[in-house]
Design a protein around this motif. Structure first.
Motif, short mmCIF file in Angstrom:
data_model
loop_
_atom_site.label_atom_id
_atom_site.label_comp_id
_atom_site.label_asym_id
_atom_site.label_seq_id
_atom_site.Cartn_x
_atom_site.Cartn_y
_atom_site.Cartn_z
N LYS A 62 0.82 -1.20 0.00
CA LYS A 62 0.00 0.00 0.00
C LYS A 62 0.86 1.26 0.00
N LEU A 63 0.37 2.29 -0.68
CA LEU A 63 0.98 3.61 -0.63
C LEU A 63 0.27 4.40 0.47
N VAL A 64 1.05 4.96 1.41
CA VAL A 64 0.47 5.69 2.53
C VAL A 64 1.08 7.10 2.59
N HIS A 65 0.31 8.01 3.14
CA HIS A 65 0.77 9.39 3.40
C HIS A 65 0.63 9.66 4.89
N HIS A 66 1.57 10.42 5.43
CA HIS A 66 1.49 10.80 6.83
C HIS A 66 0.87 12.20 6.96
N VAL A 67 0.04 12.35 7.97
CA VAL A 67 -0.58 13.63 8.31
C VAL A 67 -0.12 14.00 9.71
N ARG A 68 0.49 15.17 9.85
CA ARG A 68 0.95 15.61 11.17
C ARG A 68 0.05 16.72 11.69
N ASP A 69 -0.37 16.57 12.94
CA ASP A 69 -1.10 17.62 13.63
C ASP A 69 -0.17 18.19 14.69
N ALA A 70 0.41 19.35 14.41
CA ALA A 70 1.42 19.92 15.30
C ALA A 70 0.84 20.27 16.66
N GLU A 71 -0.45 20.63 16.73
CA GLU A 71 -1.03 21.08 18.00
C GLU A 71 -1.20 19.93 18.98
N THR A 72 -1.66 18.78 18.49
CA THR A 72 -1.89 17.65 19.40
C THR A 72 -0.68 16.71 19.47
N GLY A 73 0.21 16.76 18.48
CA GLY A 73 1.35 15.85 18.45
C GLY A 73 1.08 14.53 17.77
N TRP A 74 -0.11 14.37 17.19
CA TRP A 74 -0.46 13.12 16.53
C TRP A 74 0.04 13.09 15.09
N PHE A 75 0.42 11.87 14.66
CA PHE A 75 0.69 11.57 13.25
C PHE A 75 -0.31 10.51 12.82
N TYR A 76 -0.92 10.71 11.67
CA TYR A 76 -1.89 9.76 11.13
C TYR A 76 -1.42 9.27 9.76
N ARG A 77 -1.89 8.08 9.41
CA ARG A 77 -1.62 7.55 8.07
C ARG A 77 -2.92 7.50 7.28
N VAL A 78 -2.88 7.98 6.04
CA VAL A 78 -4.04 7.93 5.15
C VAL A 78 -3.59 7.40 3.79
N GLY A 79 -4.55 6.95 3.02
CA GLY A 79 -4.25 6.45 1.69
C GLY A 79 -4.19 7.56 0.66
N ASP A 98 -13.17 21.25 18.97
CA ASP A 98 -13.65 21.28 20.35
C ASP A 98 -12.43 21.33 21.26
N PRO A 99 -12.25 22.40 22.07
CA PRO A 99 -11.07 22.50 22.93
C PRO A 99 -10.88 21.29 23.84
N GLY A 100 -11.97 20.75 24.35
CA GLY A 100 -11.86 19.58 25.21
C GLY A 100 -11.33 18.37 24.46
N GLU A 101 -11.78 18.19 23.22
CA GLU A 101 -11.31 17.07 22.42
C GLU A 101 -9.86 17.26 22.00
N ILE A 102 -9.48 18.51 21.70
CA ILE A 102 -8.09 18.81 21.39
C ILE A 102 -7.20 18.44 22.57
N ALA A 103 -7.64 18.82 23.77
CA ALA A 103 -6.86 18.50 24.98
C ALA A 103 -6.75 16.99 25.17
N ARG A 104 -7.84 16.26 24.89
CA ARG A 104 -7.80 14.81 25.05
C ARG A 104 -6.83 14.17 24.06
N LEU A 105 -6.87 14.62 22.81
CA LEU A 105 -5.95 14.09 21.81
C LEU A 105 -4.50 14.40 22.17
N THR A 106 -4.25 15.61 22.66
CA THR A 106 -2.89 15.99 23.07
C THR A 106 -2.40 15.10 24.20
N ALA A 107 -3.26 14.86 25.18
CA ALA A 107 -2.88 14.01 26.31
C ALA A 107 -2.63 12.58 25.87
N SER A 108 -3.45 12.07 24.96
CA SER A 108 -3.27 10.68 24.51
C SER A 108 -1.99 10.53 23.70
N ALA A 109 -1.65 11.56 22.91
CA ALA A 109 -0.39 11.51 22.16
C ALA A 109 0.80 11.50 23.10
#
Length: 414
Positions: free
Chosen positions: A28-45, A99-110
């Motif tokens: 598979k060919l994958v692309h990485h998506v970086r969210d600098a605010e939460t620190g998450w990296f995602y993979r998409v097709g 949603d600020p609360g969801e952003i905070a949750r994603l940041t904490a999980s990362a």
């Protein structure tokens, strides 16, 4: 038009969300998506990447849908948009719909995931500081070092040093192996070596920053059986293959460049402690650089090869390929392109030959040493116990890696 209306009619990704080029992950060919605010990296097709790359606030959904249909010969239905926007909502990637609360949750999980990844019996990391601001201030002053006017002469100097070490290898080995070393010389060699390793890691970070990436962490890493500095350059997945190779090579390049003064001292200084120290640094520095370039160890050489081939994880994907091949034969690997089949086959065979050769040499050396100390029978017993312990640790590490979560984006049907 209100902000909410604009969000859904002319969607735009949040500031800090960056998309990387495609890399092959198995078939598979994958692309990485970086969210600098939460620190998450995602993979998409590729299809998701196509849609996300056009969410810049200037195109309507109809515009994006028309471009998608022209490129992939397929129209997107309401369920496809619902799936895509559901993923964007879960990951909080869409500007004006956060949603600020969801952003905070994603940041904490990362942060929690990164902390878990730092701990392990065979490897661990202890962050010391965030160097991004420091590197940002240094880059304007170090800019000329990234030009070909500096890089080419520096590469020539590195080749000269390598040639000098090869030509004088017997003398260097004799000098290091003979005679008693004063404590001051040993301490000096250790301190200089750590400084060079630190510069090695800073070179990775500065090169990453030069290409537009963020460097979030410098610290100390335990990787059995070594303790050494490290520099976290996760944004490398957003670069082109050539820039990824350059970032991975920068460390070895600077390590070898740091040996140039020692080569000059060794060549022109008279006999004495300084000349002996220079010889020690040349021998061990060059050996370390050579070891770093071995493509079968997860060091710079391995990452350079993986990046040059534009593969996300050469070793892991090779294991996965061979697992499918051995379980299901060629039919199980029919989804791979011919190029990847050749790469994974060749790398797997070469890795096995390398591993078996190193294992035989290590076992033979360790057996001979133990047999002289405790006798042949006890030597065999110790080797068997060590093999059982190492297999148990390897199984534990493999189970941890299988349980490690991965963050993938949604998918758009083909």
């Amino acid at each position: 038009m209100t902000t909410v209306d604009a969000t859904w009619t002319r969607p735009r990704l949040r500031d800090g969300v960056a998309l990387g080029p495609g890399q092959w992950r198995g078939e598979k060919l994958v692309h990485h998506v970086r969210d600098a605010e939460t620190g998450w990296f995602y993979r998409v097709g590729p299809r998701e990447h196509f849609l996300l790359s056009r969410m810049d606030g200037t195109r309507t959904l109809d515009d994006i849908a028309a471009e998608y249909a022209a490129t992939f010969k397929r129209r997107l239905g309401p369920e496809n948009w619902q799936q895509l926007f559901g993923m964007l909502h879960r990951r909080q990637l869409l500007d004006g719909a956060t949603d600020p609360g969801e952003i905070a949750r994603l940041t904490a999980s990362a942060a929690e995931g990164a902390a878990k990844a730092r701990r392990g019996p065979l490897s661990a990391r202890w962050p010391l500081f965030d160097p991004d601001a420091l590197f940002t201030r240094l880059l304007p002053r170090l800019g000329p070092l990234f030009s070909w006017w500096f890089v080419l002469p520096a590469l020539l100097a590195v080749l000269v040093v390598t040639g000098y070490v090869v030509a004088h290898l017997p003398d260097l080995l004799t000098g290091v192996g003979g005679g008693h070393r004063p404590l001051a010389a040993i301490v000096a060699a250790v301190v200089i070596t750590w400084l060079i390793v630190f510069l090695h890691e800073c070179a990775h970070g500065l090169t990453c920053r030069h290409f537009g990436g963020r460097v979030s962490e410098i610290g100390v890493m335990w990787r059995f059986p070594l303790l050494a500095p490290y520099c976290k350059v996760d944004d490398i997945v957003l670069f082109t293959p050539r820039r990824r190779v350059a970032t991975a090579f920068a460390g070895v390049f600077v390590s070898m460049l740091a040996l140039v003064p020692f080569a000059a001292i060794r060549a022109w200084a008279g006999p004495g402690a300084l000349r002996d120290l220079a010889g020690t640094m040349l021998l061990f520095g060059t050996a370390t650089a050579a070891l770093n370039l071995v493509p079968f160890l997860r060091l710079d050489g391995y990452h350079m090869l993986s990046h040059a081939l534009n593969l996300a994880d050469l070793r892991a994907d090779t294991y996965r390929f061979w697992g499918r091949l051995l379980r299901g034969g060629r039919r199980a690997t029919a989804g791979y392109r011919r190029r990847e089949r050749l790469i994974y086959t060749g790398y797997g065979v070469a890795s096995a030959v390398f591993a078996v050769t190193v294992l035989i040499l290590l076992v033979r050396f360790w057996y001979d040493s133990l047999a002289r100390w405790i006798g042949p029978g006890w030597a065999v017993t110790v080797l068997v116990v060590e093999a059982v312990v190492l297999l148990a640790l390897a199984g534990y590490v493999a189970r941890r890696r299988r349980r490690a979560p991965t963050a993938d984006g949604g998918s758009v049907p083909a």
